[in-house]
Scaffold this motif. Structure first.
Motif, PDB file in Angstrom:
ATOM      1  N   SER A  10       0.648  -1.391   0.406  1.00 57.45           N
ATOM      2  CA  SER A  10       0.138   0.628   0.088  1.00 57.45           C
ATOM      3  C   SER A  10       0.789   1.494  -0.128  1.00 57.45           C
ATOM      4  O   SER A  10       0.683   2.563  -0.388  1.00 57.45           O
ATOM      5  CB  SER A  10      -0.998  -0.016   1.227  1.00 57.45           C
ATOM      6  N   LEU A  44      -2.275  -7.232  -6.499  1.00 56.43           N
ATOM      7  CA  LEU A  44      -2.980  -6.656  -5.107  1.00 56.43           C
ATOM      8  C   LEU A  44      -3.156  -7.321  -4.112  1.00 56.43           C
ATOM      9  O   LEU A  44      -4.265  -8.325  -4.303  1.00 56.43           O
ATOM     10  CB  LEU A  44      -3.759  -5.562  -5.341  1.00 56.43           C
ATOM     11  N   ASP A  46      -5.748  -8.494  -1.199  1.00 53.84           N
ATOM     12  CA  ASP A  46      -6.541  -7.599  -1.457  1.00 53.84           C
ATOM     13  C   ASP A  46      -6.817  -7.226   0.160  1.00 53.84           C
ATOM     14  O   ASP A  46      -8.098  -6.300   0.093  1.00 53.84           O
ATOM     15  CB  ASP A  46      -8.264  -8.345  -0.804  1.00 53.84           C
ATOM     16  N   LYS A  49      -5.772  -3.926  -1.130  1.00 58.32           N
ATOM     17  CA  LYS A  49      -6.555  -2.955  -1.537  1.00 58.32           C
ATOM     18  C   LYS A  49      -7.867  -2.048  -0.685  1.00 58.32           C
ATOM     19  O   LYS A  49      -8.508  -0.985  -0.331  1.00 58.32           O
ATOM     20  CB  LYS A  49      -7.635  -3.703  -2.297  1.00 58.32           C
ATOM     21  N   ASP A  50      -8.717  -3.178   0.891  1.00 60.82           N
ATOM     22  CA  ASP A  50      -9.015  -2.556   1.562  1.00 60.82           C
ATOM     23  C   ASP A  50      -8.437  -1.490   2.368  1.00 60.82           C
ATOM     24  O   ASP A  50      -8.997  -0.482   2.513  1.00 60.82           O
ATOM     25  CB  ASP A  50      -9.047  -4.218   2.353  1.00 60.82           C
ATOM     26  N   ASP A  53      -8.762   1.724   0.635  1.00 57.57           N
ATOM     27  CA  ASP A  53      -9.862   2.201   0.295  1.00 57.57           C
ATOM     28  C   ASP A  53     -10.262   2.517   1.294  1.00 57.57           C
ATOM     29  O   ASP A  53     -10.931   3.831   1.284  1.00 57.57           O
ATOM     30  CB  ASP A  53     -11.062   1.006   0.048  1.00 57.57           C
ATOM     31  N   SER A  60      -8.086   5.692  -2.928  1.00 55.22           N
ATOM     32  CA  SER A  60      -9.028   4.996  -3.512  1.00 55.22           C
ATOM     33  C   SER A  60      -9.866   5.050  -4.639  1.00 55.22           C
ATOM     34  O   SER A  60     -10.508   3.752  -4.957  1.00 55.22           O
ATOM     35  CB  SER A  60      -9.987   4.831  -1.903  1.00 55.22           C
ATOM     36  N   ILE A  63      -7.950   3.930  -7.643  1.00 52.73           N
ATOM     37  CA  ILE A  63      -7.840   2.432  -7.434  1.00 52.73           C
ATOM     38  C   ILE A  63      -9.048   1.008  -7.702  1.00 52.73           C
ATOM     39  O   ILE A  63      -9.312   0.028  -8.279  1.00 52.73           O
ATOM     40  CB  ILE A  63      -7.437   1.768  -6.301  1.00 52.73           C
ATOM     41  N   ASP A  64     -10.020   2.023  -7.555  1.00 56.66           N
ATOM     42  CA  ASP A  64     -12.159   1.738  -7.479  1.00 56.66           C
ATOM     43  C   ASP A  64     -12.041   1.553  -9.158  1.00 56.66           C
ATOM     44  O   ASP A  64     -12.888   0.321  -9.554  1.00 56.66           O
ATOM     45  CB  ASP A  64     -12.603   1.952  -6.661  1.00 56.66           C
ATOM     46  N   ILE A  71      -6.106  -9.798  -8.424  1.00 63.57           N
ATOM     47  CA  ILE A  71      -6.269  -9.463  -6.846  1.00 63.57           C
ATOM     48  C   ILE A  71      -5.889 -10.679  -5.984  1.00 63.57           C
ATOM     49  O   ILE A  71      -6.684 -11.883  -6.759  1.00 63.57           O
ATOM     50  CB  ILE A  71      -8.008  -9.389  -6.269  1.00 63.57           C
TER      51      ILE A  71
END
Length: 171
Positions: A10, A44, A46, A49-50, A53, A60, A63-64, A71
């Motif tokens: 991240s 990424l 998961d 990514k969270d 987010d 974020s 990324i979305d 993933i």
């Protein structure tokens, strides 16, 4: 020849976004990065990514919008098993104070999961973290660093510029 795949920490998104590749100042960086997603070489985790987010910011949202990231689900039996080995290493290798394990042990901390996923899948970790200097049993560290622990598991780590060169990203 198998192409190198990059598991991205991240901080390799957050640091450029916050410090030197702001969307409004260097949009080309983000456009060039997005263009390379269809190669399947940028992975990424998961939980990473969270983590991104949670920022609910421009990063974020970017990324979305990207559909090309591969993933990696951290809840895979082989990754879970390797994750346990990573934590055992931090606890037993003699290079870290107990605080290092306490910092990495919560299940939501991505660092040991990154190493486990990279070890299982033969990924190169892309991170801003640098190895500790002078790490030894005589000078135990209170913080484990991804590059140091990854090395013990045969996992390569590099910075974002390394990945940019390998993917031929120029801005």
């Amino acid at each position: 020849m198998v192409e190198e795949k990059f598991l991205i920490d991240s901080n390799s998104f957050m640091t450029p976004y916050r410090q030197y590749y702001a969307f409004d100042l260097v949009p080309t960086y983000w456009k060039e990065l997005a263009k390379r997603l269809d190669t399947g070489r940028m992975i990424l985790l998961d939980m990473v990514k969270d983590e991104i987010d949670k920022g609910q910011d421009e990063l974020s949202a970017w990324i979305d919008k990207q559909t090309g990231f591969v993933i990696c689900n951290y809840i895979e039996p082989a990754i879970i098993s390797k994750y346990q080995e990573v934590l055992q290493y931090v606890q037993n290798c003699g290079l870290y104070k107990p605080q290092a394990l306490q910092n990495w042990a919560p299940v939501y901390i991505a660092d040991p999961w990154l190493i486990a996923a990279a070890a299982v899948n033969d990924y190169t970790i892309i991170t801003v973290e640098k190895p500790s200097s002078g790490l030894s049993p005589k000078t135990q560290n209170k913080n484990a660093k991804i590059p140091d622990v990854a090395r013990a598991f045969g996992v390569k780590t590099h910075d974002m510029y390394y990945m940019m060169r390998k993917l031929e990203i120029k801005i």
